[in-house]
Design an enzyme around this catalytic site. Structure first.
Site, short mmCIF file in Angstrom:
data_model
loop_
_atom_site.label_atom_id
_atom_site.label_comp_id
_atom_site.label_asym_id
_atom_site.label_seq_id
_atom_site.Cartn_x
_atom_site.Cartn_y
_atom_site.Cartn_z
N LYS A 148 2.09 4.64 -0.94
CA LYS A 148 1.44 5.84 -1.47
C LYS A 148 1.91 7.02 -0.63
CE LYS A 148 -2.59 4.79 1.36
NZ LYS A 148 -4.03 4.60 1.47
N ASP A 161 0.85 -1.20 0.00
CA ASP A 161 0.00 0.00 0.00
C ASP A 161 0.89 1.25 0.00
OD1 ASP A 161 -2.38 1.39 -0.09
OD2 ASP A 161 -2.74 1.29 2.07
N THR A 177 -5.47 1.35 -2.19
CA THR A 177 -5.94 2.64 -2.70
C THR A 177 -5.97 2.56 -4.22
OG1 THR A 177 -4.76 3.58 -0.86
CG2 THR A 177 -5.43 5.11 -2.58
N ASP A 226 2.75 2.42 7.98
CA ASP A 226 1.49 1.75 7.72
C ASP A 226 1.68 0.39 7.02
OD1 ASP A 226 -1.14 1.18 7.73
OD2 ASP A 226 -1.81 2.96 6.67
N ASN A 232 1.42 7.20 3.08
CA ASN A 232 2.16 6.29 3.94
C ASN A 232 3.65 6.60 3.98
OD1 ASN A 232 -0.11 4.98 4.74
ND2 ASN A 232 -0.02 3.42 3.13
P1 ATP Z 1 -6.07 4.23 7.83
O1 ATP Z 1 -5.87 3.31 8.97
O2 ATP Z 1 -7.47 4.63 7.64
O3 ATP Z 1 -5.37 3.79 6.57
P2 ATP Z 1 -3.90 5.85 8.59
O4 ATP Z 1 -3.03 4.79 8.08
O5 ATP Z 1 -3.57 7.26 8.20
O6 ATP Z 1 -5.39 5.60 8.22
P3 ATP Z 1 -2.80 5.79 11.21
O7 ATP Z 1 -1.61 5.01 10.82
O8 ATP Z 1 -3.49 5.42 12.47
O9 ATP Z 1 -3.95 5.73 10.15
O10 ATP Z 1 -2.40 7.32 11.27
C1 ATP Z 1 -3.33 8.33 11.55
C2 ATP Z 1 -2.67 9.69 11.35
O11 ATP Z 1 -1.69 9.89 12.38
C3 ATP Z 1 -1.89 9.80 10.04
O12 ATP Z 1 -2.71 10.34 9.05
C4 ATP Z 1 -0.74 10.73 10.39
O13 ATP Z 1 -1.15 12.07 10.14
C5 ATP Z 1 -0.54 10.53 11.87
N1 ATP Z 1 0.61 9.66 12.13
C6 ATP Z 1 0.66 8.33 11.98
N2 ATP Z 1 1.87 7.84 12.30
C7 ATP Z 1 2.62 8.91 12.64
C8 ATP Z 1 4.00 9.06 13.05
N3 ATP Z 1 4.80 8.01 13.16
N4 ATP Z 1 4.44 10.31 13.31
C9 ATP Z 1 3.61 11.37 13.18
N5 ATP Z 1 2.32 11.29 12.79
C10 ATP Z 1 1.82 10.08 12.52
#
Ligand code: ATP
Length: 315
Positions: free
Chosen positions: A161, A159, A198, A177, A164
């Site tokens: 993109k 995934d 996606t 992710d 991520n």
């Molecule tokens: P989904 O699960 O729907 O695909 P996602 O992958 O964006 O969404 P998360 O991985 O939970 O979900 O992340 C949520 C948000 O938190 C992200 O959009 C990002 O803005 C922020 N985030 C995630 N990981 C980090 C990190 N390591 N450092 C800073 N911000 C982060």
């Protein structure tokens, strides 16, 4: 939930934890070391908060996944896949978000990860449209270096993109992710896949035969380079269905003025046959990962200092 008061207390450190210390640190990180701060973002079944080490002040991103929701949405495997992949990838690469510690309480799973303070590459692209050529080149090299490492560890991301790819304090990329990733058996063959990613970055083999392999990440790389350089999706229709049709038909075209070497690289990645993509060949063949690294678009890249050199200006 606005702040740390609303969060369940961290569990005592007798939970199954994967508490490797940060390099240089002697004592392992434990759940009670982490103070929860502001929310950084939300995913479909998770919330990410800023974690701060109570003693050292070291900052982390703590991903908190609601267990009930996971079970209700039948997404247990997603959280497991993410943890397994991150454990497998370890602390071995600067371009991959590292998992320092994982634990759980009655309500949630907690992943303590590298904090990337400059957000997502996606947000940068939305703000700037496209990126300057030296920056596209640098980010392309960082993505190649990170996915090469991921594949060497027998993981496929699946995934890839701009959402991520996070940006650290110096705007270097950090791949994150791994919820849809797959840890492969060492043969690394194409696998049946029920995963739906996606649409804009989906590879044709997923659409045609529901298979994915390491080369699926190379297709996504081609789509990301296209996006960084043109500010547009390579494949985008009015609906997900129409986007997928465009991918199957290889219906994409370059706008005027795209750098010739970049165009050639994208064309060598956006190839329907997964084994013919540049970088997909076995070591020593003329389309192995070395051939990808040596592509003329990347000729000025200093691979040895890729993660310490300053990232060129984005705009
Ligand atoms: P989904 O699960 O729907 O695909 P996602 O992958 O964006 O969404 P998360 O991985 O939970 O979900 O992340 C949520 C948000 O938190 C992200 O959009 C990002 O803005 C922020 N985030 C995630 N990981 C980090 C990190 N390591 N450092 C800073 N911000 C982060």
């Amino acid at each position: 939930i606005e702040d740390e008061q609303d969060l369940p207390r961290p569990p005592p450190p007798d939970f199954q934890a994967n508490n490797r210390p940060k390099s240089g640190s002697k004592t392992p990180l434990t759940p009670n070391d982490v103070h929860y701060g502001k929310t950084l973002g939300e995913g479909s079944f998770s919330r990410v908060v800023l974690g701060t080490h109570r003693r050292t002040g070291q900052q982390y991103a703590v991903k908190i996944i609601d267990k009930n929701y996971l079970i209700r949405m039948k997404k247990k495997e997603t959280a497991l896949a993410e943890k397994n992949a991150l454990v497998q990838l370890g602390a071995g690469h600067p371009g991959i978000v590292r998992l320092y510690l994982s634990y759980q309480d009655a309500y949630s799973l907690y992943f303590v990860l590298d904090y990337a303070p400059n957000g997502e590459l996606q947000t940068l692209l939305t703000r700037l449209g496209s990126l300057c050529l030296p920056c596209v080149r640098h980010y392309t090299a960082q993505i190649i270096d990170a996915i090469d490492y991921v594949h060497q560890k027998h993981v496929i991301h699946r995934d890839l993109k701009p959402e991520n790819l996070l940006l650290d304090e110096d705007f270097r990329l950090k791949l994150t992710d791994f919820g849809t990733s797959k840890v492969l058996d060492p043969s690394g063959e194409q696998r049946k896949s029920t995963f739906v990613g996606t649409p804009q970055y989906m590879c044709p083999e997923l659409l045609e035969s529901s298979t994915t392999g390491p080369s699926s990440d190379l297709w996504a790389l081609g789509c990301i380079i296209f996006r960084m350089i043109t500010g547009r999706f390579a494949f985008n229709g009015l609906s997900d269905y129409l986007t997928m049709q465009k991918i199957k038909q290889m219906d994409y075209s370059f706008p005027e003025g795209v750098d010739g070497h970049a165009k050639d690289l994208i064309q060598k990645l956006l190839v329907p046959n997964p084994s013919e993509r540049l970088g997909a060949g076995t070591s020593g063949s003329n389309n192995d990962i070395q051939a990808l690294r040596s592509h003329p678009f990347l000729v000025s890249i200093k691979w040895d200092t890729l993660w310490t050199d300053e990232v060129p200006a984005r705009e």
